[in-house]
Design a protein around this motif. Structure first.
Motif, PDB file in Angstrom:
ATOM      1  N   GLU A   1       0.828  -1.208   0.000  1.00 28.08           N
ATOM      2  CA  GLU A   1       0.000   0.000   0.000  1.00 28.08           C
ATOM      3  C   GLU A   1       0.866   1.263   0.000  1.00 28.08           C
ATOM      4  O   GLU A   1       0.560   2.229  -0.709  1.00 28.08           O
ATOM      5  N   LEU A   2       1.953   1.271   0.780  1.00 29.22           N
ATOM      6  CA  LEU A   2       2.850   2.425   0.778  1.00 29.22           C
ATOM      7  C   LEU A   2       3.517   2.585  -0.591  1.00 29.22           C
ATOM      8  O   LEU A   2       3.677   3.708  -1.081  1.00 29.22           O
ATOM      9  N   SER A   3       3.880   1.482  -1.210  1.00 26.46           N
ATOM     10  CA  SER A   3       4.481   1.542  -2.542  1.00 26.46           C
ATOM     11  C   SER A   3       3.505   2.119  -3.559  1.00 26.46           C
ATOM     12  O   SER A   3       3.897   2.867  -4.463  1.00 26.46           O
ATOM     13  N   ALA A   4       2.223   1.778  -3.421  1.00 24.06           N
ATOM     14  CA  ALA A   4       1.212   2.328  -4.324  1.00 24.06           C
ATOM     15  C   ALA A   4       1.084   3.835  -4.148  1.00 24.06           C
ATOM     16  O   ALA A   4       0.891   4.574  -5.123  1.00 24.06           O
TER      17      ALA A   4
ATOM     18  N   LEU B   1      -6.882   3.455  -8.540  1.00 25.71           N
ATOM     19  CA  LEU B   1      -6.631   2.628  -7.345  1.00 25.71           C
ATOM     20  C   LEU B   1      -7.937   2.046  -6.820  1.00 25.71           C
ATOM     21  O   LEU B   1      -8.163   1.983  -5.607  1.00 25.71           O
ATOM     22  N   GLY B   2      -8.764   1.600  -7.723  1.00 26.45           N
ATOM     23  CA  GLY B   2     -10.090   1.133  -7.337  1.00 26.45           C
ATOM     24  C   GLY B   2     -10.086  -0.046  -6.386  1.00 26.45           C
ATOM     25  O   GLY B   2     -11.052  -0.250  -5.638  1.00 26.45           O
ATOM     26  N   ASN B   3      -9.002  -0.853  -6.371  1.00 24.89           N
ATOM     27  CA  ASN B   3      -8.948  -2.031  -5.505  1.00 24.89           C
ATOM     28  C   ASN B   3      -8.354  -1.744  -4.126  1.00 24.89           C
ATOM     29  O   ASN B   3      -8.217  -2.660  -3.316  1.00 24.89           O
ATOM     30  N   TYR B   4      -8.017  -0.476  -3.863  1.00 22.36           N
ATOM     31  CA  TYR B   4      -7.344  -0.130  -2.610  1.00 22.36           C
ATOM     32  C   TYR B   4      -8.318   0.563  -1.658  1.00 22.36           C
ATOM     33  O   TYR B   4      -9.318   1.147  -2.088  1.00 22.36           O
ATOM     34  N   PRO B   5      -8.020   0.522  -0.351  1.00 23.81           N
ATOM     35  CA  PRO B   5      -8.915   1.140   0.644  1.00 23.81           C
ATOM     36  C   PRO B   5      -9.044   2.650   0.425  1.00 23.81           C
ATOM     37  O   PRO B   5      -8.111   3.286  -0.096  1.00 23.81           O
ATOM     38  N   PRO B   6     -10.162   3.245   0.828  1.00 27.60           N
ATOM     39  CA  PRO B   6     -10.353   4.694   0.666  1.00 27.60           C
ATOM     40  C   PRO B   6      -9.252   5.521   1.320  1.00 27.60           C
ATOM     41  O   PRO B   6      -8.878   6.579   0.795  1.00 27.60           O
ATOM     42  N   GLU B   7      -8.732   5.063   2.468  1.00 26.94           N
ATOM     43  CA  GLU B   7      -7.664   5.809   3.144  1.00 26.94           C
ATOM     44  C   GLU B   7      -6.421   5.901   2.260  1.00 26.94           C
ATOM     45  O   GLU B   7      -5.788   6.963   2.151  1.00 26.94           O
ATOM     46  N   VAL B   8      -6.049   4.805   1.609  1.00 27.43           N
ATOM     47  CA  VAL B   8      -4.880   4.793   0.725  1.00 27.43           C
ATOM     48  C   VAL B   8      -5.106   5.723  -0.456  1.00 27.43           C
ATOM     49  O   VAL B   8      -4.201   6.471  -0.865  1.00 27.43           O
TER      50      VAL B   8
ATOM     51  N   THR C   1       0.407  12.862  -4.350  1.00 31.17           N
ATOM     52  CA  THR C   1       0.745  13.028  -5.765  1.00 31.17           C
ATOM     53  C   THR C   1       0.689  14.490  -6.172  1.00 31.17           C
ATOM     54  O   THR C   1       1.599  14.999  -6.852  1.00 31.17           O
ATOM     55  N   ALA C   2      -0.355  15.196  -5.763  1.00 31.78           N
ATOM     56  CA  ALA C   2      -0.513  16.606  -6.132  1.00 31.78           C
ATOM     57  C   ALA C   2       0.612  17.467  -5.569  1.00 31.78           C
ATOM     58  O   ALA C   2       1.083  18.405  -6.229  1.00 31.78           O
ATOM     59  N   SER C   3       1.075  17.155  -4.368  1.00 27.93           N
ATOM     60  CA  SER C   3       2.128  17.966  -3.739  1.00 27.93           C
ATOM     61  C   SER C   3       3.524  17.586  -4.203  1.00 27.93           C
ATOM     62  O   SER C   3       4.413  18.436  -4.297  1.00 27.93           O
ATOM     63  N   MET C   4       3.746  16.318  -4.518  1.00 32.71           N
ATOM     64  CA  MET C   4       5.085  15.860  -4.874  1.00 32.71           C
ATOM     65  C   MET C   4       5.415  16.050  -6.351  1.00 32.71           C
ATOM     66  O   MET C   4       6.590  16.125  -6.724  1.00 32.71           O
TER      67      MET C   4
ATOM     68  N   SER D   1      -3.023  -3.309 -11.424  1.00 37.53           N
ATOM     69  CA  SER D   1      -4.284  -3.601 -12.099  1.00 37.53           C
ATOM     70  C   SER D   1      -4.670  -5.076 -12.058  1.00 37.53           C
ATOM     71  O   SER D   1      -5.870  -5.393 -12.078  1.00 37.53           O
ATOM     72  N   MET D   2      -3.682  -5.983 -11.970  1.00 37.25           N
ATOM     73  CA  MET D   2      -3.980  -7.411 -12.120  1.00 37.25           C
ATOM     74  C   MET D   2      -3.722  -8.233 -10.855  1.00 37.25           C
ATOM     75  O   MET D   2      -4.286  -9.322 -10.712  1.00 37.25           O
ATOM     76  N   LEU D   3      -2.874  -7.722  -9.960  1.00 35.84           N
ATOM     77  CA  LEU D   3      -2.525  -8.486  -8.769  1.00 35.84           C
ATOM     78  C   LEU D   3      -2.943  -7.722  -7.521  1.00 35.84           C
ATOM     79  O   LEU D   3      -3.785  -6.823  -7.585  1.00 35.84           O
ATOM     80  N   THR D   4      -2.364  -8.041  -6.379  1.00 36.56           N
ATOM     81  CA  THR D   4      -2.807  -7.488  -5.100  1.00 36.56           C
ATOM     82  C   THR D   4      -1.743  -6.605  -4.470  1.00 36.56           C
ATOM     83  O   THR D   4      -0.593  -6.558  -4.934  1.00 36.56           O
ATOM     84  N   ALA D   5      -2.126  -5.919  -3.388  1.00 35.80           N
ATOM     85  CA  ALA D   5      -1.157  -5.111  -2.645  1.00 35.80           C
ATOM     86  C   ALA D   5      -0.040  -5.989  -2.087  1.00 35.80           C
ATOM     87  O   ALA D   5       1.117  -5.558  -1.998  1.00 35.80           O
ATOM     88  N   ARG D   6      -0.360  -7.215  -1.713  1.00 33.03           N
ATOM     89  CA  ARG D   6       0.665  -8.140  -1.222  1.00 33.03           C
ATOM     90  C   ARG D   6       1.714  -8.419  -2.315  1.00 33.03           C
ATOM     91  O   ARG D   6       2.915  -8.412  -2.044  1.00 33.03           O
TER      92      ARG D   6
END
Length: 457
Positions: A52-55, A116-123, A131-134, A253-258
């Motif tokens: 999740e941090l990598s995403a 990031l449709g497969n990720y939690p709302p917090e992420v 992204t906007a700031s960096m 898009s095809m695999l998981t956060a793990r």
């Protein structure tokens, strides 16, 4: 004392070899710091949290590469060829980033919930503001780094590359020490440290950056020169960015956060073999630009052959040590991706070697050859990623990247043979390389002897 004096001379010299030596040392330190950061984040968040941090940190890096428009490379090229126009070139390149950052940041803010449709709302929420700031920060870092390279201020160039990950590591360790395992605060540390480092770099390069007064005609002329060459290399750099980041896009898009957590660890660990080759690529382009073609080919060819020989000798025994260390440092769950690690090690040295050769095309004003190479390799690699990933997961991604590296190297060698009439055998092996190394060693021995004599005197 004599040994220290010799090291000091090697470190402080301004020649090509000394600059590569310093940059290689910086690359090694960056690699160590990045590896330590990866260990810390893996231990802090586990495999899923690491993914999740990598995403979160992935998107500004991708977008900065996509909308660079070739300006960093064009700035280096034009500063070498348009003497006396530095002020206008620098001002035009920096001012252009303001509207670009605003437009792309807005697009990212709108698109990230879908991307990031497969990720939690917090992420997703953290990724949007990060992204906007960096994005503007990374665009400025790229330009400052290019300016430092062209001006020969490799202390600033290497400092930016080292201080950003080093400050990130210090901040993460501080969060971990107080028990703060928030993804939001880790992202905030990354953003804050990047701003601090880019501020230092801008201050260090202040005499070379003058954007306070716009001069219409001269700035417009400089902008035309920047975008004229930038348009030639932008396709190459865009494809390079997509090539280096498409594997992560496929995982997202095809695999998981793990899977992303596992992959980021083994991929970063395999990049240790790119330390010397990346240093050569970063240094050799600004150094050889402006030389005649024969000297460019000779210099770049020698760098390619020696680096490939060195890394081939090193890679086989050490990658098994890397797997052992991966289990100890990151934890047993990460050994699940050890096969992908082996494949990525070989992909790394082949890909690094091909980029060294490709730098000669840019230096000779023929970036279109690199664009052609990247286009063909990207199409094949992307097709292989979609073909192999569903069946083989991370191993399929690694195999696709290895095949792509082989194709890039083969196309680069073929281009040099067809366009520049360079014998293929001469690019792969030249016995004079060993004479070159022997002369360098003798020179080092003579310098050491002179230093010893001076110390005794």
């Amino acid at each position: 004392m004599a040994q220290l004096a010799a090291i000091h001379r090697a470190w402080r010299g301004n020649g090509l070899v000394q600059t590569i030596f310093r940059t290689s040392a910086t690359n090694f330190l960056v690699m160590v710091v990045v590896t330590l950061t990866s260990i810390v984040t893996a231990r802090m968040y586990g495999v899923d949290g690491k993914g999740e941090l990598s995403a979160i940190v992935f998107w500004p890096t991708l977008l900065a590469g996509v909308v660079g428009f070739g300006l960093p490379t064009s700035l280096i090229y034009n500063l070498k060829h348009l003497k006396g126009e530095a002020e206008h070139l620098v001002r035009a390149s920096f001012l252009f980033q303001i509207p670009v950052s605003a437009v792309v940041g807005t697009v990212a803010w709108i698109g990230l919930p879908t991307w990031l449709g497969n990720y939690p709302p917090e992420v997703i929420a953290i990724t949007r503001w990060y992204t906007a700031s960096m994005l503007p920060v990374l665009l400025v870092i790229n330009l400052v780094s290019a300016l430092a390279q062209s001006k020969g201020k490799f202390a600033v160039y290497n400092g930016v590359r080292l201080f950003v990950p080093l400050c990130n590591l210090v901040g993460l360790v501080a969060l971990w020490a107080v028990g703060n395992l928030s993804l939001r605060d880790s992202a905030l540390v990354f953003a804050a440290t990047s701003v601090l480092v880019v501020s230092w770099a801008l201050f260090s390069m202040a005499e070379d950056i003058r954007i306070e007064r716009i001069q219409g005609f001269k700035d417009l002329k400089a902008a035309r020169a920047l975008f004229g060459y930038g348009s030639k290399v932008f396709g190459v750099e865009l494809l390079g960015t997509l090539y280096s980041q498409f594997d992560k896009l496929v995982i997202l898009s095809m695999l998981t956060a793990r899977d992303l957590g596992l992959y980021t660890v083994v991929f970063a660990l395999s990049r240790v073999y790119n330390v010397v080759q990346m240093a050569i690529t970063n240094v050799i382009f600004p150094k050889v630009t402006g030389m005649d073609n024969d000297r460019i080919i000779a210099t770049v060819g020698r760098a390619f052959r020696l680096s490939l020989l060195l890394m081939t000798v090193v890679v086989v025994p050490t990658m098994f040590i890397g797997r052992f260390l991966m289990g100890i440092l990151f934890g047993a769950p990460f050994l699940e991706a050890s096969t992908a690690f082996y494949v990525l090690c070989f992909e790394c040295i082949l890909g690094g070697g091909s980029w060294i050769l490709a730098s000669s095309f840019n230096a000779m004003g023929r970036p279109g050859l690199v664009l052609l190479r990247q286009s063909i390799a990207l199409v094949i690699t992307v097709a292989l990623l979609f073909l192999l990933t569903p069946a083989y997961g991370l191993n399929g991604i690694a195999i696709a990247l290895l095949i792509g590296a082989v194709i890039r190297l083969a196309l680069t060698l073929a281009s040099m043979r067809i366009v520049f009439r360079v014998p293929l055998k001469g690019m792969l092996f030249d016995r004079n390389d060993f004479r070159f190394l022997a002369e360098r060693m003798k020179e080092k021995k003579r310098n050491k002897g002179a230093s010893d004599h001076a110390d005794r005197g």
